[in-house]
Write a protein that holds these residues in place. Structure first.
Motif, PDB file in Angstrom:
ATOM      1  N   VAL A 142      -2.173  72.624 -60.366  1.00  0.00           N
ATOM      2  CA  VAL A 142      -1.964  71.348 -59.693  1.00  0.00           C
ATOM      3  C   VAL A 142      -0.632  71.275 -58.939  1.00  0.00           C
ATOM      4  CG1 VAL A 142      -2.345  68.854 -59.908  1.00  0.00           C
ATOM      5  CG2 VAL A 142      -3.270  70.347 -61.648  1.00  0.00           C
ATOM      6  N   ASP A 143      -0.030  72.411 -58.619  1.00  0.00           N
ATOM      7  CA  ASP A 143       1.126  72.412 -57.734  1.00  0.00           C
ATOM      8  C   ASP A 143       0.620  72.080 -56.330  1.00  0.00           C
ATOM      9  OD1 ASP A 143       2.560  73.299 -59.942  1.00  0.00           O
ATOM     10  OD2 ASP A 143       2.384  75.399 -59.359  1.00  0.00           O
ATOM     11  N   GLU A 144       1.461  71.397 -55.539  1.00  0.00           N
ATOM     12  CA  GLU A 144       1.042  70.973 -54.201  1.00  0.00           C
ATOM     13  C   GLU A 144       1.993  71.488 -53.147  1.00  0.00           C
ATOM     14  OE1 GLU A 144      -0.508  66.688 -54.039  1.00  0.00           O
ATOM     15  OE2 GLU A 144       0.897  66.705 -55.731  1.00  0.00           O
ATOM     16  N   TYR A 145       1.429  71.821 -51.987  1.00  0.00           N
ATOM     17  CA  TYR A 145       2.201  72.286 -50.838  1.00  0.00           C
ATOM     18  C   TYR A 145       1.754  71.491 -49.617  1.00  0.00           C
ATOM     19  CZ  TYR A 145       3.027  75.947 -54.169  1.00  0.00           C
ATOM     20  OH  TYR A 145       3.374  76.621 -55.306  1.00  0.00           O
ATOM     21  N   CYS A 146       2.729  70.899 -48.914  1.00  0.00           N
ATOM     22  CA  CYS A 146       2.420  70.025 -47.785  1.00  0.00           C
ATOM     23  C   CYS A 146       3.376  70.289 -46.630  1.00  0.00           C
ATOM     24  CB  CYS A 146       2.572  68.555 -48.190  1.00  0.00           C
ATOM     25  SG  CYS A 146       1.538  68.026 -49.558  1.00  0.00           S
ATOM     26  N   TRP A 147       2.971  69.831 -45.457  1.00  0.00           N
ATOM     27  CA  TRP A 147       3.875  69.746 -44.322  1.00  0.00           C
ATOM     28  C   TRP A 147       4.329  68.302 -44.209  1.00  0.00           C
ATOM     29  CZ3 TRP A 147      -0.810  72.366 -42.325  1.00  0.00           C
ATOM     30  CH2 TRP A 147      -0.651  73.743 -42.233  1.00  0.00           C
ATOM     31  N   LEU A 148       5.582  68.106 -43.842  1.00  0.00           N
ATOM     32  CA  LEU A 148       6.085  66.777 -43.511  1.00  0.00           C
ATOM     33  C   LEU A 148       6.046  66.681 -41.991  1.00  0.00           C
ATOM     34  CD1 LEU A 148       7.300  64.080 -44.289  1.00  0.00           C
ATOM     35  CD2 LEU A 148       9.551  65.167 -44.282  1.00  0.00           C
ATOM     36  N   ILE A 149       5.149  65.849 -41.494  1.00  0.00           N
ATOM     37  CA  ILE A 149       4.926  65.741 -40.054  1.00  0.00           C
ATOM     38  C   ILE A 149       5.511  64.436 -39.544  1.00  0.00           C
ATOM     39  CG2 ILE A 149       3.170  65.580 -38.253  1.00  0.00           C
ATOM     40  CD1 ILE A 149       1.385  67.313 -40.017  1.00  0.00           C
ATOM     41  N   ASP A 150       6.248  64.535 -38.446  1.00  0.00           N
ATOM     42  CA  ASP A 150       6.826  63.370 -37.786  1.00  0.00           C
ATOM     43  C   ASP A 150       6.423  63.445 -36.321  1.00  0.00           C
ATOM     44  OD1 ASP A 150       8.396  61.398 -36.598  1.00  0.00           O
ATOM     45  OD2 ASP A 150      10.206  61.945 -37.706  1.00  0.00           O
ATOM     46  N   ALA A 151       5.629  62.484 -35.858  1.00  0.00           N
ATOM     47  CA  ALA A 151       5.129  62.490 -34.487  1.00  0.00           C
ATOM     48  C   ALA A 151       6.260  62.496 -33.463  1.00  0.00           C
ATOM     49  CB  ALA A 151       4.219  61.289 -34.252  1.00  0.00           C
ATOM     50  N   GLU A 152       7.439  62.018 -33.841  1.00  0.00           N
ATOM     51  CA  GLU A 152       8.574  62.000 -32.922  1.00  0.00           C
ATOM     52  C   GLU A 152       9.304  63.338 -32.869  1.00  0.00           C
ATOM     53  OE1 GLU A 152      11.108  58.659 -33.645  1.00  0.00           O
ATOM     54  OE2 GLU A 152       9.452  57.238 -33.530  1.00  0.00           O
ATOM     55  N   ARG A 153       8.903  64.290 -33.741  1.00  0.00           N
ATOM     56  CA  ARG A 153       9.522  65.620 -33.765  1.00  0.00           C
ATOM     57  C   ARG A 153       8.442  66.701 -33.759  1.00  0.00           C
ATOM     58  NH1 ARG A 153      14.387  65.989 -37.859  1.00  0.00           N
ATOM     59  NH2 ARG A 153      14.583  67.859 -36.616  1.00  0.00           N
ATOM     60  N   PRO A 154       7.671  66.785 -32.673  1.00  0.00           N
ATOM     61  CA  PRO A 154       6.586  67.764 -32.627  1.00  0.00           C
ATOM     62  C   PRO A 154       7.107  69.192 -32.782  1.00  0.00           C
ATOM     63  CG  PRO A 154       6.968  66.827 -30.451  1.00  0.00           C
ATOM     64  CD  PRO A 154       7.822  66.063 -31.424  1.00  0.00           C
ATOM     65  N   GLY A 155       6.366  69.986 -33.520  1.00  0.00           N
ATOM     66  CA  GLY A 155       6.746  71.376 -33.731  1.00  0.00           C
ATOM     67  C   GLY A 155       7.670  71.600 -34.911  1.00  0.00           C
ATOM     68  N   ASP A 156       8.155  70.540 -35.523  1.00  0.00           N
ATOM     69  CA  ASP A 156       9.056  70.635 -36.682  1.00  0.00           C
ATOM     70  C   ASP A 156       8.279  70.176 -37.910  1.00  0.00           C
ATOM     71  OD1 ASP A 156      11.320  70.848 -38.294  1.00  0.00           O
ATOM     72  OD2 ASP A 156      12.026  68.840 -37.779  1.00  0.00           O
ATOM     73  N   TYR A 157       7.859  71.135 -38.756  1.00  0.00           N
ATOM     74  CA  TYR A 157       7.033  70.827 -39.920  1.00  0.00           C
ATOM     75  C   TYR A 157       7.636  71.421 -41.186  1.00  0.00           C
ATOM     76  CZ  TYR A 157       3.784  70.180 -36.040  1.00  0.00           C
ATOM     77  OH  TYR A 157       3.212  69.808 -34.870  1.00  0.00           O
ATOM     78  N   PRO A 158       8.645  70.770 -41.763  1.00  0.00           N
ATOM     79  CA  PRO A 158       9.204  71.289 -43.009  1.00  0.00           C
ATOM     80  C   PRO A 158       8.133  71.337 -44.101  1.00  0.00           C
ATOM     81  CG  PRO A 158      10.360  69.283 -42.312  1.00  0.00           C
ATOM     82  CD  PRO A 158       9.260  69.523 -41.353  1.00  0.00           C
ATOM     83  N   VAL A 159       8.303  72.252 -45.029  1.00  0.00           N
ATOM     84  CA  VAL A 159       7.373  72.392 -46.148  1.00  0.00           C
ATOM     85  C   VAL A 159       7.882  71.547 -47.310  1.00  0.00           C
ATOM     86  CG1 VAL A 159       6.438  74.009 -47.846  1.00  0.00           C
ATOM     87  CG2 VAL A 159       6.680  74.714 -45.454  1.00  0.00           C
ATOM     88  N   LEU A 160       6.983  70.801 -47.924  1.00  0.00           N
ATOM     89  CA  LEU A 160       7.284  70.071 -49.151  1.00  0.00           C
ATOM     90  C   LEU A 160       6.466  70.706 -50.271  1.00  0.00           C
ATOM     91  CD1 LEU A 160       7.033  66.344 -47.972  1.00  0.00           C
ATOM     92  CD2 LEU A 160       9.093  67.663 -48.368  1.00  0.00           C
ATOM     93  N   ALA A 161       7.092  70.895 -51.411  1.00  0.00           N
ATOM     94  CA  ALA A 161       6.394  71.483 -52.553  1.00  0.00           C
ATOM     95  C   ALA A 161       6.783  70.720 -53.806  1.00  0.00           C
ATOM     96  CB  ALA A 161       6.763  72.956 -52.701  1.00  0.00           C
ATOM     97  N   ARG A 162       5.817  70.584 -54.715  1.00  0.00           N
ATOM     98  CA  ARG A 162       6.127  69.998 -56.012  1.00  0.00           C
ATOM     99  C   ARG A 162       5.213  70.609 -57.066  1.00  0.00           C
ATOM    100  NH1 ARG A 162       4.155  63.653 -55.938  1.00  0.00           N
ATOM    101  NH2 ARG A 162       1.997  64.052 -55.374  1.00  0.00           N
TER     102      ARG A 162
END
Length: 89
Positions: free
Chosen positions: A51-71
């Motif tokens: 049940v570990d999760e991996y996501c992108w943090l998407i901001d429409a005002e910063r296209p192309g910048d997708y930091p990884v979030l993990a927990r």
């Protein structure tokens, strides 16, 4: 193609639940929100059997910048990685 449809359907359900006011301000991805087009939020791209999760943090005002979030399921909060997904992996 079927997998992509299932993932899209799961994202729509997550977005619907996250935006449903009957649940109050509680979010499954707190302190973030599930991404909605034109906004800022998380999109899950991976998980483990533990049940570990991996996501992108998407901001429409910063296209192309997708930091990884993990927990991790048993550890708690999100950890942010300011790098590409390939660097993270």
């Amino acid at each position: 193609m079927l997998k992509l449809r299932l993932e899209k359907a799961q994202w729509r359900v997550s977005l619907s639940v996250d935006q449903d006011s009957k649940f109050g301000d509680v979010s499954a991805v707190d302190p973030y929100a599930v991404y909605a087009p034109g906004g800022k939020g998380v999109v899950e791209w991976g998980s483990t059997e533990w049940v570990d999760e991996y996501c992108w943090l998407i901001d429409a005002e910063r296209p192309g910048d997708y930091p990884v979030l993990a927990r991790a399921h048993d550890v708690g909060g999100w950890h942010r990685y300011d790098m590409s997904t390939s660097e993270f992996l």
